[in-house]
Design a protein around this motif. Structure first.
Motif, PDB file in Angstrom:
ATOM      1  N   PHE A 120       0.817  -1.218   0.000  1.00 18.29           N
ATOM      2  CA  PHE A 120       0.000   0.000   0.000  1.00 18.29           C
ATOM      3  C   PHE A 120       0.850   1.267   0.000  1.00 18.29           C
ATOM      4  O   PHE A 120       0.396   2.320  -0.447  1.00 18.29           O
ATOM      5  CB  PHE A 120      -1.006  -0.031   1.160  1.00 18.29           C
ATOM      6  N   ASP A 121       2.087   1.172   0.487  1.00 19.00           N
ATOM      7  CA  ASP A 121       2.979   2.329   0.375  1.00 19.00           C
ATOM      8  C   ASP A 121       3.266   2.648  -1.094  1.00 19.00           C
ATOM      9  O   ASP A 121       3.609   3.786  -1.423  1.00 19.00           O
ATOM     10  CB  ASP A 121       4.304   2.051   1.101  1.00 19.00           C
TER      11      ASP A 121
ATOM     12  N   LEU B 181       1.070   2.347  -3.577  1.00 21.56           N
ATOM     13  CA  LEU B 181      -0.226   2.300  -4.269  1.00 21.56           C
ATOM     14  C   LEU B 181      -0.316   3.252  -5.459  1.00 21.56           C
ATOM     15  O   LEU B 181      -0.934   2.921  -6.481  1.00 21.56           O
ATOM     16  CB  LEU B 181      -1.373   2.557  -3.277  1.00 21.56           C
ATOM     17  N   THR B 182       0.298   4.429  -5.353  1.00 21.05           N
ATOM     18  CA  THR B 182       0.199   5.384  -6.461  1.00 21.05           C
ATOM     19  C   THR B 182       0.809   4.794  -7.735  1.00 21.05           C
ATOM     20  O   THR B 182       0.194   4.824  -8.814  1.00 21.05           O
ATOM     21  CB  THR B 182       0.884   6.711  -6.084  1.00 21.05           C
TER      22      THR B 182
ATOM     23  N   THR C 249       1.204   1.694  -8.308  1.00 17.79           N
ATOM     24  CA  THR C 249       0.395   0.533  -8.670  1.00 17.79           C
ATOM     25  C   THR C 249      -0.853   0.930  -9.464  1.00 17.79           C
ATOM     26  O   THR C 249      -1.214   0.266 -10.431  1.00 17.79           O
ATOM     27  CB  THR C 249       0.026  -0.238  -7.379  1.00 17.79           C
ATOM     28  N   VAL C 250      -1.504   2.017  -9.051  1.00 15.51           N
ATOM     29  CA  VAL C 250      -2.688   2.474  -9.797  1.00 15.51           C
ATOM     30  C   VAL C 250      -2.267   2.915 -11.203  1.00 15.51           C
ATOM     31  O   VAL C 250      -2.951   2.633 -12.189  1.00 15.51           O
ATOM     32  CB  VAL C 250      -3.411   3.615  -9.049  1.00 15.51           C
ATOM     33  N   LYS C 251      -1.126   3.575 -11.305  1.00 12.75           N
ATOM     34  CA  LYS C 251      -0.622   3.958 -12.637  1.00 12.75           C
ATOM     35  C   LYS C 251      -0.395   2.724 -13.510  1.00 12.75           C
ATOM     36  O   LYS C 251      -0.788   2.686 -14.667  1.00 12.75           O
ATOM     37  CB  LYS C 251       0.703   4.723 -12.496  1.00 12.75           C
ATOM     38  N   ASN C 252       0.255   1.697 -12.905  1.00 11.84           N
ATOM     39  CA  ASN C 252       0.574   0.464 -13.642  1.00 11.84           C
ATOM     40  C   ASN C 252      -0.655  -0.379 -13.950  1.00 11.84           C
ATOM     41  O   ASN C 252      -0.657  -1.163 -14.891  1.00 11.84           O
ATOM     42  CB  ASN C 252       1.482  -0.450 -12.804  1.00 11.84           C
ATOM     43  N   GLY C 253      -1.642  -0.328 -13.054  1.00  9.11           N
ATOM     44  CA  GLY C 253      -2.784  -1.230 -13.163  1.00  9.11           C
ATOM     45  C   GLY C 253      -2.532  -2.579 -12.524  1.00  9.11           C
ATOM     46  O   GLY C 253      -3.352  -3.499 -12.636  1.00  9.11           O
TER      47      GLY C 253
ATOM     48  N   LEU D   4      -5.617  -5.266  -5.979  1.00 11.03           N
ATOM     49  CA  LEU D   4      -4.908  -4.283  -6.804  1.00 11.03           C
ATOM     50  C   LEU D   4      -3.503  -4.055  -6.250  1.00 11.03           C
ATOM     51  O   LEU D   4      -2.514  -4.069  -6.984  1.00 11.03           O
ATOM     52  CB  LEU D   4      -5.682  -2.956  -6.831  1.00 11.03           C
TER      53      LEU D   4
ATOM     54  N   THR E 263      -1.427  -7.881  -6.331  1.00 14.40           N
ATOM     55  CA  THR E 263      -1.373  -8.856  -7.428  1.00 14.40           C
ATOM     56  C   THR E 263      -1.250  -8.150  -8.776  1.00 14.40           C
ATOM     57  O   THR E 263      -1.481  -6.952  -8.894  1.00 14.40           O
ATOM     58  CB  THR E 263      -2.641  -9.752  -7.477  1.00 14.40           C
ATOM     59  N   ASP E 264      -0.929  -8.943  -9.801  1.00 11.28           N
ATOM     60  CA  ASP E 264      -0.849  -8.389 -11.163  1.00 11.28           C
ATOM     61  C   ASP E 264      -2.236  -8.118 -11.728  1.00 11.28           C
ATOM     62  O   ASP E 264      -2.446  -7.119 -12.419  1.00 11.28           O
ATOM     63  CB  ASP E 264      -0.140  -9.390 -12.093  1.00 11.28           C
TER      64      ASP E 264
ATOM     65  N   THR F 288      -3.194   8.310  -2.426  1.00 11.44           N
ATOM     66  CA  THR F 288      -2.972   8.037  -3.855  1.00 11.44           C
ATOM     67  C   THR F 288      -3.937   8.838  -4.724  1.00 11.44           C
ATOM     68  O   THR F 288      -3.541   9.413  -5.746  1.00 11.44           O
ATOM     69  CB  THR F 288      -3.131   6.525  -4.125  1.00 11.44           C
TER      70      THR F 288
ATOM     71  N   ALA G 188      -3.175   7.033 -15.777  1.00 13.99           N
ATOM     72  CA  ALA G 188      -3.043   5.801 -14.998  1.00 13.99           C
ATOM     73  C   ALA G 188      -3.829   4.699 -15.703  1.00 13.99           C
ATOM     74  O   ALA G 188      -4.572   4.955 -16.655  1.00 13.99           O
ATOM     75  CB  ALA G 188      -3.578   6.012 -13.583  1.00 13.99           C
ATOM     76  N   ALA G 189      -3.636   3.462 -15.216  1.00  9.43           N
ATOM     77  CA  ALA G 189      -4.301   2.317 -15.839  1.00  9.43           C
ATOM     78  C   ALA G 189      -5.777   2.272 -15.443  1.00  9.43           C
ATOM     79  O   ALA G 189      -6.134   2.577 -14.306  1.00  9.43           O
ATOM     80  CB  ALA G 189      -3.606   1.026 -15.413  1.00  9.43           C
TER      81      ALA G 189
END
Lengths: 340, 340
Positions: free
Chosen positions: A115-116, A118-119, A121-125, A297, A300-301, B30, B56-57
């Protein structure tokens, strides 16, 4: 379009609360680690006596216990703390329903690290830090899961044992995929002396399940199938295949792939029993099931909390005749029953 | 004694919720970092269009926006997201009351690190990771505070300006100790063209306050006194000394030491104006003020949220005649007015 929709007096207090919410996780985890709830259950009821019992500083314990009172995990009256009913049942180490171990998994360093990031991760999806492909072994995390999360399984394991008519005592073969702590299969085995359980998971995880089977007195009917659920020989002729908290780790094609293997392993008329977080089609209710997507999210991938219609379609594509939904009473999860 | 006191049906769901609460902080932070709320305010209302706008994704944005809806920072209807009234006011970057910058301070890496070490801190009775003696400079953190937290000051700064009768326009000298972003003194200066403000804080922090004074058009009446509030020459003859969010960092003897310096700097009849989290004597209500103690436990050696009786005693010991409490409307903080 941005349309303000609530009508109460606007205040930043809830924003302030959300930005401080991580403190609540830390405080409860610390209280569990120091065994504050057990100390209070054992009779300590003031900051000074609790501090002495848990070998901590009085200032630290006083501020922590006040905070736990604000969060409704304790009560306080005339400077004396007491357990709430929930804390007495679930957070006192002497209670049979003790759930303190959950903190080790839910609020683990790995979970916080996910969760640190997360930003990003949201960009990556998809997760930007974890090993997000859960078809590959990740023993440290899943051994921790198996050791920490068994207490949460009690209610749903009993519910699943009922769905498998365990108390009728008929001879049956059960395959427990991603068995983890093994408590789902073990619960059936305890209720049905004629049930044979096969537990599949990574080998180091199955060691934890085996210990639990021994402790429950069912080890003689508890067989291990170590390895990947996508590659190992799972056997066949099963009456029931348990799929507890596994599909949410994968994308839909991967779920279907596993469902096809399950279909092949079941005998005709056999049933797949899935325990999952199944949100409604709006994906925002019920809150705990819907919010579970966020954990997938972050970690996981391409996992997700799938809806009933998505599960129906996936099971149908994998050859199952019919899938029905059964909410677990008083728990945030749902069971899906899919017939071969 | 451990006495169960609540009567609703016991469920582990709130424990589960608290152990997952850190996710709420990460999700809101985020969303602020990606400027999701502004994208929705500007007209994007589906996961696909929001994702495009914030680069973002779509999977990441869809799961994040569903989660923000569950947390009541958005609404969702037929797959379209909208801002709540609070989000429109406080989280849209174009709004004059935008508070997104709060995330940089409240949920900073330093803040999270303090809470990651909470178990050790409770044992010690004081922070186990931070530089917990706030009488020493700690520029990186306080410059970040000054840059991030100004939006939260608006309501209380206006309340304090009223207490200082700023709109009456009488000539007056104001000392703002631990000025930070400087908005408390600046608000008085904007309302009262005859007010002279002296801002005291560490030099790098005062650079932020000076910028804000320039932007507000009051820099010609805004003097800097860099250095420690415990050691620097603060000047004298002040009508008002502002003490906003400073005492909670220290133990009581240190607070009294500062109060004596403030007493000496005030003219006869002058007033110390303290903005603080002041819990009731039970230390568990009101919740936000009482819970603030936990942040001081995690991050300081011996700070606290002091009660009114504790403040009354400390100000009396420092020579003040009388201290009265004034809650700030719609905000979790209180103002103390102490007369020389």
């Amino acid at each position: 379009m941005a349309t303000p929709t609530t009508s109460h007096k606007p205040s930043p207090e809830r924003i302030f609360g959300a930005l401080n919410a991580f403190q609540g996780t830390a405080a409860l985890k610390t209280a569990i680690e120091l065994d504050i709830f057990t100390a209070i259950a054992d009779g300590a009821d003031q900051a000074s006596s609790i501090a002495q019992r848990v070998s901590a500083a009085e200032r630290g314990v006083r501020i922590l216990c006040d905070y736990l009172t604000i969060q409704k995990f304790l009560t306080k009256s005339d400077g004396r703390y007491a357990l709430t009913q929930e804390s007495a049942i679930f957070l006192n180490r002497h209670s049979p329903a003790y759930m303190g171990t959950l903190a080790n998994f839910l609020a683990s360093d790995e979970a916080k690290r996910n969760f640190d990031a997360l930003t990003e991760t949201v960009k990556n999806g998809g997760t930007s830090v974890a090993q997000g492909d859960n078809t590959k072994p990740n023993d440290q995390i899943w051994v921790n899961f198996a050791k920490s999360m068994a207490p949460l399984a009690a209610v749903s394991a009993a519910f699943i044992a009922d769905l498998a008519s365990a108390k009728e005592g008929k001879a049956c073969k059960v395959l427990d995929i991603a068995a983890g702590h093994g408590m789902f299969g073990i619960t059936i085995a305890k209720q049905n002396p004629n049930a044979q359980i096969t537990a599949a998971d990574w080998a180091p995880v199955l060691a934890v399940a085996k210990e639990n089977a021994l402790a429950a007195g069912v080890a003689d009917r508890f067989t291990l199938r170590p390895g990947s659920a996508f590659e190992a020989d799972l056997g066949d002729g099963y009456d029931f295949v348990l799929l507890t908290n596994i599909f949410h780790h994968f994308d839909m094609p991967t779920c279907e792939k596993l469902m096809r293997r399950v279909h092949a392993a079941l005998k005709p008329g056999g049933k797949a029993i899935t325990l999952e977080f199944v949100p409604n089609e709006d994906r925002i209710t019920p809150p705990t099931a819907a919010a579970f997507s966020m954990i997938m999210l972050a970690g996981t991938d391409s996992g997700d909390a799938y809806t009933l219609s998505e599960y129906e379609r996936m099971f149908r594509n994998a050859g199952f005749a019919k899938t029905t939904l059964h909410p677990v009473p008083d728990m945030p999860q749902q069971v899906l029953l899919s017939e071969k």
